[in-house]
Design an enzyme around this catalytic site. Structure first.
Site, PDB file in Angstrom:
ATOM      1  N   SER B  15       1.067   0.453   3.712  1.00  8.42           N
ATOM      2  CA  SER B  15       0.340   1.562   4.321  1.00  8.42           C
ATOM      3  C   SER B  15       1.175   2.823   4.111  1.00  8.42           C
ATOM      4  O   SER B  15       1.801   2.979   3.054  1.00  8.42           O
ATOM      5  CB  SER B  15       0.097   1.234   5.790  1.00  8.42           C
ATOM      6  OG  SER B  15      -0.794   2.134   6.378  1.00  8.42           O
ATOM      7  N   HIS B  42      -3.571   0.782   2.240  1.00  8.17           N
ATOM      8  CA  HIS B  42      -4.394   1.641   3.100  1.00  8.17           C
ATOM      9  C   HIS B  42      -4.410   3.039   2.500  1.00  8.17           C
ATOM     10  O   HIS B  42      -3.356   3.558   2.136  1.00  8.17           O
ATOM     11  CB  HIS B  42      -3.784   1.760   4.496  1.00  8.17           C
ATOM     12  CG  HIS B  42      -3.741   0.465   5.240  1.00  8.17           C
ATOM     13  ND1 HIS B  42      -2.954   0.289   6.339  1.00  8.17           N
ATOM     14  CD2 HIS B  42      -4.395  -0.702   5.038  1.00  8.17           C
ATOM     15  CE1 HIS B  42      -3.129  -0.942   6.802  1.00  8.17           C
ATOM     16  NE2 HIS B  42      -3.989  -1.575   6.022  1.00  8.17           N
ATOM     17  N   ASP B 135      -0.968  -3.899  10.880  1.00  9.52           N
ATOM     18  CA  ASP B 135      -1.645  -4.745   9.910  1.00  9.52           C
ATOM     19  C   ASP B 135      -0.613  -5.568   9.125  1.00  9.52           C
ATOM     20  O   ASP B 135       0.491  -5.090   8.859  1.00  9.52           O
ATOM     21  CB  ASP B 135      -2.465  -3.866   8.957  1.00  9.52           C
ATOM     22  CG  ASP B 135      -3.526  -4.659   8.203  1.00  9.52           C
ATOM     23  OD1 ASP B 135      -3.786  -5.820   8.564  1.00  9.52           O
ATOM     24  OD2 ASP B 135      -4.106  -4.093   7.257  1.00  9.52           O
TER      25      ASP B 135
END
Lengths: 273, 192
Positions: B15, B42, B135
């Site tokens: 991310s 992401h 996540d």
């Protein structure tokens, strides 16, 4: 989230029960996504065992409705992928405008956000009065929701931005009235939409259209079922009609592909053969 | 080059702050014909081609956006499309899913880690990089449950340490690697 509580062979059993008892056939759905959804529901509804889930589905018709609603994906938004709507606005609607009467089918319309977006486009192109939009879904509950034309007010900022990026020139808020936490879309949009259940797996063609919109539905089907649905669309589309798919879907590998020509970069094909 | 179905997958999830790591390690990565890399990043943009293009500049290996029904082939790097979850079918093809966000993310790293573990079992390597949310942690736990290998970027070398640190607080990975050790690790882990 725990995935893999219910095994593949158990899913086979469940899907067989459902098609035998209720006629809903999920056997040709993409397994990975389906399995994840079933496991998700199993966890949310706190079933102690697979056997209990199986029994509940077999014996409780109301619960089956919930099952269908939860394992099908109903995430959608208005003017999703704004450049797609821009293409509709600038290229497709002007061509459709030459017809005396316009029939559009939204297959797998879910809670209706995309079909209301289409109605707005048609209105702005001065075509809504001579259009009829058929919005269908396998799932009666999402259609009930779609009929109400009520969407969360909290989404309107995002939808308004999408609308503007799609080339919209009006004040987006002129299409709805705010009512507490909900936005109620204007009745004139809904007046031209017919909502009905239709199962792409088992139901036949029911009309001929100049435009079929089916976005983010085919990604949940395996190749055989995709092929079947493409034939259904082909049977339901007039010569020179358009088929619009989701951003990650393609007609390219299907048997009907030779009769269709893709327009530009968007996932829109025209039936030329 | 004839493509063969991969029997080993390396899934890299990242991310905020992870793109730089990926750009840094890619030039040094070699893949044999049985191993595929799947990258789940992401990001905000809805247009995928710039990322695939950007990564392509850094490697001679083919870099492709993962498309539904694509067979996962060795010696290839796949990138999860933005705004879809990336899953894997039993016949080793990809499928994509536009269901609810998981950990406020779509694509979700957890989902692809889990999907890979279910299909490739012990031949799964999951690598979690820099990021600002949680996540990836439960996905790494799934990979462990299926006897796959787990790697977490050393939070001290991560631009945003929250995501790798959160994972470290919840599990013990096989390796904790500095960003500049990752390429070498990937090259050593492949079946001959």
């Amino acid at each position: 989230m725990d995935v893999g509580i219910i095994r593949d062979d158990e899913i086979d059993l469940l899907l067989n029960d459902i098609v035998e008892t209720y006629g809903y056939d999920f056997i040709e759905y993409s397994r990975a996504s389906l399995k994840r959804r079933i496991n998700r529901l199993f966890t949310i509804d706190k079933f102690p065992s697979f056997a209990e889930l199986r029994y509940r589905i077999k014996t409780d018709k109301e619960y089956l409705k919930r099952f269908v609603e939860e394992i099908t994906v109903n995430v959608t938004e208005m003017f999703r992928d704004p450049h797609f709507y821009q293409e509709l606005r600038n290229k497709i609607l002007p061509a459709l405008g030459t017809y005396p009467f316009i029939r559009i089918w939204h297959a797998g319309c879910s809670t209706g956000e995309e079909v209301y977006s289409m109605a707005i486009l048609l209105k702005e192109a001065n075509l809504l009065h001579k259009s009829l939009l058929y919005a269908t879904d396998i799932n009666p509950r999402v259609l009930e929701f779609a009929r109400k034309a009520l969407f969360p007010l909290s989404q309107m900022k995002q939808y308004s931005e999408n609308y503007i990026r799609s080339g919209g020139k009006n004040d987006f808020s002129s299409y709805y009235s705010a009512n507490y936490s909900l936005a109620k879309f204007n009745d004139e949009l809904k007046a031209k939409i017919i909502f009905s259940t239709h199962n792409l797996v088992s139901d036949r063609s029911f009309n001929e259209f100049q435009l079929i919109v089916c976005r983010n539905v085919l990604i949940y089907f395996d190749r055989e079922l995709q092929a079947k649905v493409f034939r259904l669309f082909d049977d339901s589309l007039e010569h020179l009609g358009y088929l619009a798919l989701g951003a990650k879907e393609t007609l390219r590998f299907s048997s009907i592909a030779p009769k269709y020509k893709q327009l530009g970069r968007e996932k829109i094909w025209r039936k030329i053969g | 080059m004839t493509a063969v179905a991969a029997t080993q997958v390396i899934v890299i999830g990242g991310s905020a702050g992870s793109l730089d790591v990926i750009l840094k390690v890619l030039p040094d990565i070699r893949l044999n014909k049985h191993t595929a890399i799947i990258i789940v990043l992401h990001r905000k943009s809805s247009d995928d081609s710039p990322l695939v293009e950007l990564l392509s500049y850094k490697t001679t290996l083919p870099v492709k956006e993962a498309e539904e029904k694509d067979l996962i082939c060795g010696q290839c790097i796949y990138v999860a499309p933005s705004d879809y979850h990336l899953l894997i079918e039993r016949d080793h093809t990809f499928s994509v899913d536009f269901s609810e966000k998981v950990n406020y993310s779509r694509p979700s790293i957890d989902i692809t880690f889990q999907a890979a573990a279910e299909i490739y079992g012990e031949n799964t390597i999951a690598i979690l990089l820099s990021g600002a949310n949680s996540d990836g942690t439960s996905g790494l736990q799934e990979v462990q449950r299926y006897q796959g290998k787990t790697v977490i970027q050393d939070p001290r070398t991560a631009e945003v340490s929250y995501m790798p640190q959160y994972a470290l607080n919840n599990l013990t990975p096989d390796e904790i690697l500095a960003d500049d050790q990752i390429a070498d690790y990937i090259n050593r882990q492949q079946q001959a």
